[in-house]
Enzyme design. Structure first.
Site, short mmCIF file in Angstrom:
data_model
loop_
_atom_site.label_atom_id
_atom_site.label_comp_id
_atom_site.label_asym_id
_atom_site.label_seq_id
_atom_site.Cartn_x
_atom_site.Cartn_y
_atom_site.Cartn_z
N LYS A 172 -101.81 -29.60 67.64
CA LYS A 172 -101.75 -29.39 66.19
C LYS A 172 -100.42 -29.93 65.65
O LYS A 172 -99.37 -29.33 65.83
CB LYS A 172 -101.87 -27.91 65.81
CG LYS A 172 -102.23 -27.81 64.33
CD LYS A 172 -101.79 -26.57 63.63
CE LYS A 172 -100.39 -26.55 63.15
NZ LYS A 172 -100.03 -27.53 62.10
N GLU A 213 -98.46 -30.12 59.35
CA GLU A 213 -99.42 -30.52 58.31
C GLU A 213 -98.98 -31.73 57.50
O GLU A 213 -99.81 -32.52 57.06
CB GLU A 213 -99.79 -29.35 57.38
CG GLU A 213 -98.68 -28.39 56.98
CD GLU A 213 -98.40 -27.28 58.01
OE1 GLU A 213 -97.93 -27.62 59.12
OE2 GLU A 213 -98.64 -26.11 57.69
N CYS A 223 -83.35 -31.37 66.22
CA CYS A 223 -83.04 -30.01 66.68
C CYS A 223 -81.68 -29.93 67.36
O CYS A 223 -80.97 -28.94 67.24
CB CYS A 223 -84.12 -29.53 67.64
SG CYS A 223 -84.39 -30.67 68.99
N GLY A 242 -91.45 -19.45 65.94
CA GLY A 242 -91.49 -19.17 67.39
C GLY A 242 -91.64 -17.68 67.65
O GLY A 242 -92.41 -17.26 68.52
N GLY A 291 -90.54 -25.98 67.04
CA GLY A 291 -90.41 -25.74 65.60
C GLY A 291 -89.30 -24.74 65.35
O GLY A 291 -88.38 -24.60 66.16
N GLU A 306 -89.53 -24.34 71.98
CA GLU A 306 -88.37 -25.21 71.73
C GLU A 306 -88.02 -25.03 70.27
O GLU A 306 -88.73 -25.51 69.40
CB GLU A 306 -88.73 -26.68 71.97
CG GLU A 306 -89.33 -26.99 73.32
CD GLU A 306 -88.28 -27.06 74.42
OE1 GLU A 306 -87.07 -27.10 74.09
OE2 GLU A 306 -88.67 -27.03 75.58
P1 NAD Z 1 -92.02 -24.99 61.64
O1 NAD Z 1 -91.68 -23.90 62.57
O2 NAD Z 1 -92.12 -24.68 60.20
O3 NAD Z 1 -93.41 -25.66 62.03
C1 NAD Z 1 -93.66 -26.20 63.30
C2 NAD Z 1 -95.15 -26.19 63.57
O4 NAD Z 1 -95.60 -24.84 63.62
C3 NAD Z 1 -96.00 -26.87 62.52
O5 NAD Z 1 -97.04 -27.57 63.15
C4 NAD Z 1 -96.55 -25.70 61.72
O6 NAD Z 1 -97.78 -25.99 61.09
C5 NAD Z 1 -96.74 -24.68 62.80
N1 NAD Z 1 -96.79 -23.28 62.34
C6 NAD Z 1 -96.27 -22.75 61.22
N2 NAD Z 1 -96.56 -21.43 61.15
C7 NAD Z 1 -97.26 -21.12 62.26
C8 NAD Z 1 -97.84 -19.92 62.77
N3 NAD Z 1 -97.74 -18.76 62.13
N4 NAD Z 1 -98.49 -19.98 63.96
C9 NAD Z 1 -98.58 -21.12 64.65
N5 NAD Z 1 -98.07 -22.30 64.20
C10 NAD Z 1 -97.42 -22.30 63.03
O7 NAD Z 1 -90.94 -26.13 61.93
P2 NAD Z 1 -90.73 -27.51 61.20
O8 NAD Z 1 -90.13 -27.21 59.87
O9 NAD Z 1 -91.98 -28.31 61.26
O10 NAD Z 1 -89.67 -28.21 62.17
C11 NAD Z 1 -88.31 -28.01 62.10
C12 NAD Z 1 -87.85 -27.03 63.16
O11 NAD Z 1 -88.22 -27.48 64.45
C13 NAD Z 1 -86.35 -26.90 63.20
O12 NAD Z 1 -86.00 -25.54 63.29
C14 NAD Z 1 -85.96 -27.64 64.47
O13 NAD Z 1 -84.74 -27.24 65.02
C15 NAD Z 1 -87.11 -27.37 65.34
N6 NAD Z 1 -87.21 -28.36 66.43
C16 NAD Z 1 -86.83 -28.00 67.70
C17 NAD Z 1 -86.88 -28.93 68.73
C18 NAD Z 1 -86.47 -28.55 70.14
O14 NAD Z 1 -86.77 -29.31 71.06
N7 NAD Z 1 -85.82 -27.43 70.35
C19 NAD Z 1 -87.33 -30.22 68.48
C20 NAD Z 1 -87.71 -30.57 67.18
C21 NAD Z 1 -87.64 -29.61 66.16
#
Ligand code: NAD
Length: 493
Positions: free
Chosen positions: A175, A178, A284, A233, A228, A250
């Site tokens: 997934k 979006e 990240c 998380g 994310g 992550e």
């Molecule tokens: P986000 O957490 O908003 O979304 C990430 C994903 O999770 C999306 O696909 C979203 O649709 C999904 N999601 C949202 N709510 C959910 C739920 N309740 N249940 C399951 N899935 C859900 O993050 P973002 O804004 O897309 O990305 C930015 C974040 O990602 C930053 O905090 C960044 O540090 C982190 N990130 C971490 C790494 C790493 O390797 N540690 C790498 C890239 C990005």
């Protein structure tokens, strides 16, 4: 014509029953480049049922490692042949520069090839556990893997999960975020052209609240691998508690980049710029906190600002652009809001701070490289992940001070130190509570190295052999070499 992006379940491209489509926008122009289906709960459940069925059928899970390796190579070759198109799609969907996007696609090719190679090298343990008792330790796939990725590296984060999850023999459901589904759709179109059995790999476009949450809650999903934000998380961990599914997380970071007075200052300035402004800070592991020793503080900042000012910001498909757009209007507003918070907290805004609206950038979401100096650890802009082209610079006195400030956040993803004194570099790095670290460089890493964080930056590791372990169960098999009765219960005699 605007492209219509569909879901991919059981080897078929399908329209969602949900009439609401997500507009997919080019952040450099605000042009709608596609309209994406948004999976319903029922469609997500269908994807899970399909993955479970194919897993249990053994069509993929019981193939030999060599056969799985061959399939990964087929996928890597398809990506390589389509490198240019994938990079162009990533540029118009995410806003990153062409150079960044091409590097992502090359990494994607390498990741599939690396795991193909690893499959040929994975050995199992065998030992004599006791007299006449031979023990084997074997790795097995977990089952159905839900793979949830963010928008900052839409293709690469997908591949970092798909390659090891498939290598291990799981059936998968990806997934993407979006707002950035375009390269994931292209990747699945390529996967469809390989011999991977139908129903092994599904693609769900849609929201986190519906598709993501359903994957996290389902008792038929055995592992959720999520990249994310820390907040989501935490929600996934809670949602997965029902069947105690494995969660691999992550998450975010606020990583310290520590510059000592005895560093090569020009080298440190160069990597400190790369550390935060690559990807417009939407990385990240960005080195988003600079800690500079007091004896070079003024000189360092002067050189740093001069170079940051010269960064050419612009649309990713213009080869002159060195820093691209912010992924969405919403995220741009969040970054601008943090800049306002920094000003109100009393940090000194030494450079930038504004949306860029001239020279053809007015339609896009561009923010100036922004530098705050004289910040303190209690400020929100120092503690919270801004995820944009905003650096906060703090002064420190000595080693002890540097370590204390470096570890003074809830995050623990990455960190770096710049000094010509190697023993000092190792002393400091060992004290930094983070999973990904550098000495006299930043951001450079390989597919062989474990990727992940300490503290609220996550659980588990991607990449390397650690990344394959993440998607495998471990089983002990005890074999009697001399089967005879144990006669534990005398009455049985
Ligand atoms: P986000 O957490 O908003 O979304 C990430 C994903 O999770 C999306 O696909 C979203 O649709 C999904 N999601 C949202 N709510 C959910 C739920 N309740 N249940 C399951 N899935 C859900 O993050 P973002 O804004 O897309 O990305 C930015 C974040 O990602 C930053 O905090 C960044 O540090 C982190 N990130 C971490 C790494 C790493 O390797 N540690 C790498 C890239 C990005």
């Amino acid at each position: 014509m605007t492209k219509h992006l569909k879901l991919y379940i059981d080897g078929e491209w399908i329209d969602s029953a949900n009439p609401n489509m997500q507009d997919v926008i080019n952040p450099a122009t605000q042009e709608v480049i596609a309209k994406a289906s948004q999976a319903t709960k029922e469609e997500t459940e269908k994807a899970i049922r399909t993955a479970k069925r194919t897993f249990e059928s053994g069509v993929w899970s019981e193939q030999t490692p060599a056969a799985r390796a061959e399939m990964l190579l087929q996928i890597s070759d398809k990506i390589e042949v389509n490198l240019k198109e994938l990079a162009e799609l990533e540029v118009i969907n995410n806003g990153k520069t062409k150079r960044e996007a091409e590097a992502d696609v090359e990494d994607a090719v390498n990741t599939f090839r690396y795991y193909a190679g690893l499959l040929h090298n994975q050995t199992e343990e065998a030992f004599e556990a006791d007299k006449d008792l031979q023990t084997l330790i074997v790795k097995e796939p977990m089952g159905v893997a839900g793979l949830i990725v963010p928008w900052n590296f839409p293709l690469l984060m997908s591949v970092w999960k798909i390659a090891p999850a498939l290598a291990a023999g799981n059936s998968i459901i990806l997934k993407p975020a979006e707002i950035t589904p375009v390269t994931a759709v292209k990747l699945y179109e390529l996967i469809e052209q390989t011999d991977l059995p139908k129903g092994v790999a599904q693609l769900l476009l849609g929201t986190g609240a519906v598709a993501g949450q359903t994957l996290a809650e389902s008792n038929d999903v055995n592992i959720v691998s999520f990249t994310g934000s820390t907040k989501v998380g935490q929600q996934i961990m809670q949602a997965g508690a029902g069947n105690l599914k494995k969660v691999s997380l992550e998450l975010g970071g606020k990583s310290p980049n520590v510059i000592f007075g005895d560093a090569d200052i020009d080298l440190a300035v160069d990597y400190a710029l790369f550390g935060i402004f690559m990807g417009a800070g939407q990385v990240c592991t960005s080195g988003s906190r600079l800690l500079v020793q007091d004896n070079i503080y003024e000189e360092f900042i002067e050189k740093y600002i001069e170079k940051a000012k010269a960064i050419r910001v612009g649309p990713g498909n213009d080869t002159k652009s060195e820093m691209g757009a912010i992924v969405s209007e919403k995220h741009m507003e969040s970054i601008l809001n943090y800049i306002q918070i920094g000003i109100e907290e009393g940090a000194h805004l030494a450079l930038g701070g504004n949306r860029m609206k001239t020279d053809g950038l007015e339609k896009g979401f561009f923010i100036e490289p922004t530098v705050f100096t004289d910040v303190t650890s209690d400020m929100r802009i120092v503690q919270e992940e801004i995820f944009g082209p905003v650096i906060v610079i703090q002064k420190f006195k000595d080693e002890k001070d540097a370590i204390q400030i470096a570890n003074d956040t809830d995050y623990g993803l990455a960190g770096a130190v710049f000094t010509k004194d190697q023993p000092k570099a190792i002393r400091i790095i060992k004290k930094i509570r983070a999973g990904i670290t550098w000495v006299n460089t930043y951001h450079l890493s390989s597919v062989r190295s474990p990727w992940g964080g300490y503290k609220t930056s996550g659980i588990g590791r991607s990449l390397g052999k650690y990344g394959l372990d993440e998607y495998q169960e471990t089983k002990q098999i005890n074999i009697s070499m001399n089967p005879e009765r144990i006669d534990w219960f005398e009455g049985n005699k």
